[in-house]
Design an enzyme around this catalytic site. Sequence first.
Site, short mmCIF file in Angstrom:
data_model
loop_
_atom_site.label_atom_id
_atom_site.label_comp_id
_atom_site.label_asym_id
_atom_site.label_seq_id
_atom_site.Cartn_x
_atom_site.Cartn_y
_atom_site.Cartn_z
N ALA A 1 0.84 -1.21 0.00
CA ALA A 1 0.00 0.00 0.00
C ALA A 1 0.87 1.26 0.00
O ALA A 1 0.70 2.14 -0.85
CB ALA A 1 -0.93 -0.02 1.21
N THR B 1 3.31 -7.80 3.41
CA THR B 1 3.35 -8.01 1.96
C THR B 1 4.43 -9.01 1.56
O THR B 1 4.20 -9.91 0.75
CB THR B 1 3.62 -6.66 1.25
OG1 THR B 1 2.61 -5.74 1.63
CG2 THR B 1 3.68 -6.82 -0.26
N TYR C 1 5.52 -11.54 2.85
CA TYR C 1 5.30 -12.95 3.16
C TYR C 1 4.07 -13.52 2.44
O TYR C 1 3.73 -14.69 2.63
CB TYR C 1 5.15 -13.14 4.68
CG TYR C 1 6.41 -12.73 5.40
CD1 TYR C 1 7.46 -13.63 5.56
CD2 TYR C 1 6.58 -11.43 5.83
CE1 TYR C 1 8.64 -13.25 6.17
CE2 TYR C 1 7.76 -11.03 6.45
CZ TYR C 1 8.79 -11.94 6.61
OH TYR C 1 9.96 -11.57 7.20
N GLU D 1 -8.49 -20.41 -4.60
CA GLU D 1 -8.48 -20.42 -3.13
C GLU D 1 -9.91 -20.45 -2.61
O GLU D 1 -10.87 -20.30 -3.38
CB GLU D 1 -7.72 -19.20 -2.59
CG GLU D 1 -6.22 -19.30 -2.83
CD GLU D 1 -5.44 -18.10 -2.34
OE1 GLU D 1 -5.84 -17.47 -1.36
OE2 GLU D 1 -4.42 -17.79 -2.97
N ASP E 1 0.11 -0.27 14.84
CA ASP E 1 0.51 1.11 15.20
C ASP E 1 -0.36 2.16 14.53
O ASP E 1 -0.74 3.16 15.16
CB ASP E 1 1.97 1.37 14.81
CG ASP E 1 2.94 0.39 15.43
OD1 ASP E 1 2.58 -0.22 16.45
OD2 ASP E 1 4.06 0.23 14.89
N HIS F 1 -6.31 -17.74 9.71
CA HIS F 1 -6.04 -18.59 8.54
C HIS F 1 -6.12 -20.04 9.00
O HIS F 1 -5.56 -20.40 10.04
CB HIS F 1 -4.65 -18.29 7.96
CG HIS F 1 -4.48 -18.82 6.57
ND1 HIS F 1 -4.40 -20.17 6.31
CD2 HIS F 1 -4.40 -18.20 5.38
CE1 HIS F 1 -4.27 -20.36 5.00
NE2 HIS F 1 -4.27 -19.16 4.41
N ARG G 1 -12.81 -18.93 4.51
CA ARG G 1 -11.91 -19.19 5.64
C ARG G 1 -12.56 -19.28 7.00
O ARG G 1 -12.12 -20.05 7.85
CB ARG G 1 -10.90 -18.06 5.71
CG ARG G 1 -9.63 -18.45 5.12
CD ARG G 1 -8.68 -17.33 5.08
NE ARG G 1 -7.95 -17.51 3.84
CZ ARG G 1 -7.09 -16.68 3.37
NH1 ARG G 1 -6.82 -15.57 4.04
NH2 ARG G 1 -6.46 -16.92 2.26
N HIS H 1 -4.47 -14.00 11.29
CA HIS H 1 -3.86 -13.76 9.98
C HIS H 1 -4.15 -12.37 9.42
O HIS H 1 -3.25 -11.71 8.88
CB HIS H 1 -4.40 -14.82 9.01
CG HIS H 1 -3.87 -14.77 7.63
ND1 HIS H 1 -2.54 -15.00 7.34
CD2 HIS H 1 -4.46 -14.52 6.43
CE1 HIS H 1 -2.35 -14.90 6.02
NE2 HIS H 1 -3.49 -14.60 5.45
#
Length: 534
Positions: free
Chosen positions: A15, A43, A45, A114, A221, A242, A289, A350
Amino acid sequence: MSKFYDVIIVGSGIAGLSFALKVSESGYRVAIITKKNSAESNTNYAQGGIAAVTSQTDDVEMHVADTLDAGDGLCDEGAVREILKDGSVSIDELIKRGVDFSQLGDGRVSLGKEGGHSKRRILHVRDMTGKAIEQALVNAIEISENVDVLEHYFAVELITSQKIVKKGQALPNTNRVLGLYALDTQRGVVETFRTGAVLMATGGIGQIYQYTTNPFIATGDGIAMAYRAGVEVQNMEFIQFHPTAFYSKDSSDRFLISEAVRGEGAILRNLNGEAFMCKYDERKDLAPRDIVARAIDYEMKETGARHVWLDTRGIAHKELLDRFPNIYAYCDSRGISLEKDMIPVVPAAHYLCGGVKTNLNSETSLPGLYACGEVACTGLHGANRLASNSLLEAVVMANRGACAVGKYLEQNISDETDLPPWKDGDVRDSDERIVLLHNWDEVKRTMWDYVGIVRTTKRLERARNRIQTLDREINEYYWNFKVDESLLELRNMISVAALVIDCALQRKESRGLHYVLDYVDKLDDAVNTMTRKY
Ligand code: FAD
Ligand code: SIN
C-alpha cells in the site's frame, strides 16, 4: 526545526509503496517512514497471490458475488464493485513495475484457486507472490526521484491542529493533519515532521495474538495512532484466522501453508485420517476461511488434538515443487516430505478485516489523513475477507488515494509555522519497565484465549477486564519513560486489543469471523449446530 515533506507515508508494504510511486509521479516530495528495513512487511510474506479478473471465462460480477458471499452480509456492495472492477488494470500496473507472474507452459498466466472463489483467478509468483511484488516496488522506489525512504524510523504520533492548541486559545473549526513525530530507532531520538498529508499504510495487527502468521511489524501502530487522533475506526471484531499454519509444539512461530495448496487438491484430515470438511460445507476444503477455521477448531476440540493434517500426497511431485517451492523447502526443513507425509496444521491469526474507516478515495474522517491497505476498512471485506483480495485492495486504493491527495494538497496550503518538538520522559530504565514489557505476553495470551475463533460474551468480558488493567498500567508509566520501539508497540497493541474487544462486545450477533456462541441460533447451519457444544 521540523523537517518538511508534501506527503508522509507510514509503511513500506504494497500500500505505502504503491501510493508513494503515484504521488511522487505528480512531482510531490514524499517521505516513506518505515520501522524496519523497507522490505519487512506482511506483503513480503504473501504466498497465494492476488485475486483479479483476467480470464475470458471469468467476470467482475462473479468476483463481486464471491466477495459478498464470503463477507456474510456486511460488505459495502458499492465499494466491492468499485474496487474489484480495477483488478486487471492494477495487475497490468504491477507487471509494468516488474512483477513477473507465473505462467503456464503455453505462455498464459497461471491462475490459482483459493477458498470461496468460484473461478481460478489468483495471479501468483509461485508461492512467493508477496516477495516478488515487494521487491519490484522497492526497486521502482529506488529509482524514483521525489521519494526519501527513512528506514528504522518508527511513527509515534500524529500532530493535528487541535492537538497543538495552546492554553487559552480556541479550538480551530476544522481539525487537520499538520505532521507527525517519528523515532529514529538507531539514534533513539524523536524527530518532528511537518507535512501537508499523511498516509497510514502500517498493515495489520496479528502480533496481538499468541499465534499468528504475521511478522513482528504487525502491531497495529497505525490504527492506534489514528484512534488517538480521534479518527473513526470500524469492524475491529473481524479477525481472520487462517485455517492452515504449520503446527510446531516448541515454537509460537506459525509459518503459513497457503490456501492455494488446497486449491491444487490438498485435503484436510483429522487425526483419525478422516477428510472432515464435507461435514461442514458443500465446498469442502475450499469453503471460505471462517468456515474452514471453525471446522478445524471444532475437530481439534472434539478429539483433544493439537492440530489436524493437511494431506498433499495426491498432488504430483513436479507440481508441488514448481508451484510451492517455498512451502516445500520449509516442510522439508521440518522433516516433512510432501509426497509421503502429511503436514500438521492449525489456525492462526492472519488478517484484520476492519480498521481505519475510509471512503473510496482512502480519505479518513480527519482531513489530511489517508489510509490504505490492511490498516484501512473500505467495506470490501465485510465480516470475512475473500482470499487474496487484500493485495488487490491495497493497489487499487493506493491509486485512488494518490489522486485524492493531489487535489487536497492543491486546496490546502501547508502551514509553515514550526511544530512543537517531542517531549520525552527522562527515565531510561527501571524495574517497572521490565515488568511492563512482560505485559506483552499477557496481551497475546489474553487475546488468543478469550478473543479467538469461537467467542462467548463471558470470555470477551474477561478479556476486557485484563486489557483494561494493562492499559491503565502502560498509560501510567508511558510518560515517564524515554520512548523506545518496544514500549511504543506495547502501548499500540494494548489500544488495538481494547478496540477489538469493544467492537466484539458491541456486535450482538454472530456473523462471519465474529462467531459468538451466545448468539448462535438453534436452527443455524451444520457447523454452528456442532460448535454449540463448546
Ligand atoms: P504491510 O505489507 O504489512 O506493510 C506495513 C508497513 O508498515 C511495514 O513496512 C511496516 O514496517 C510499517 N510500519 C508499521 N508500523 C509502523 C510504524 N509505527 N512506523 C513506521 N512504519 C511502520 N493477501 C493476499 O491478498 N494474498 C496473499 O497471498 C496473502 N498471503 C499472506 C500471507 C501471509 C503470511 C500474511 C501474513 C499475509 C498474507 N496476505 C495475503 C495479506 C496481505 O499480505 C496483507 O494484507 C498486505 O500485504 C498488507 O499490505 P500493507 O501494505 O497494508 O501492509
Ligand atoms: C494464502 O496464501 O493462503 C493467503 C492468502 C490470503 O491471505 O489472502
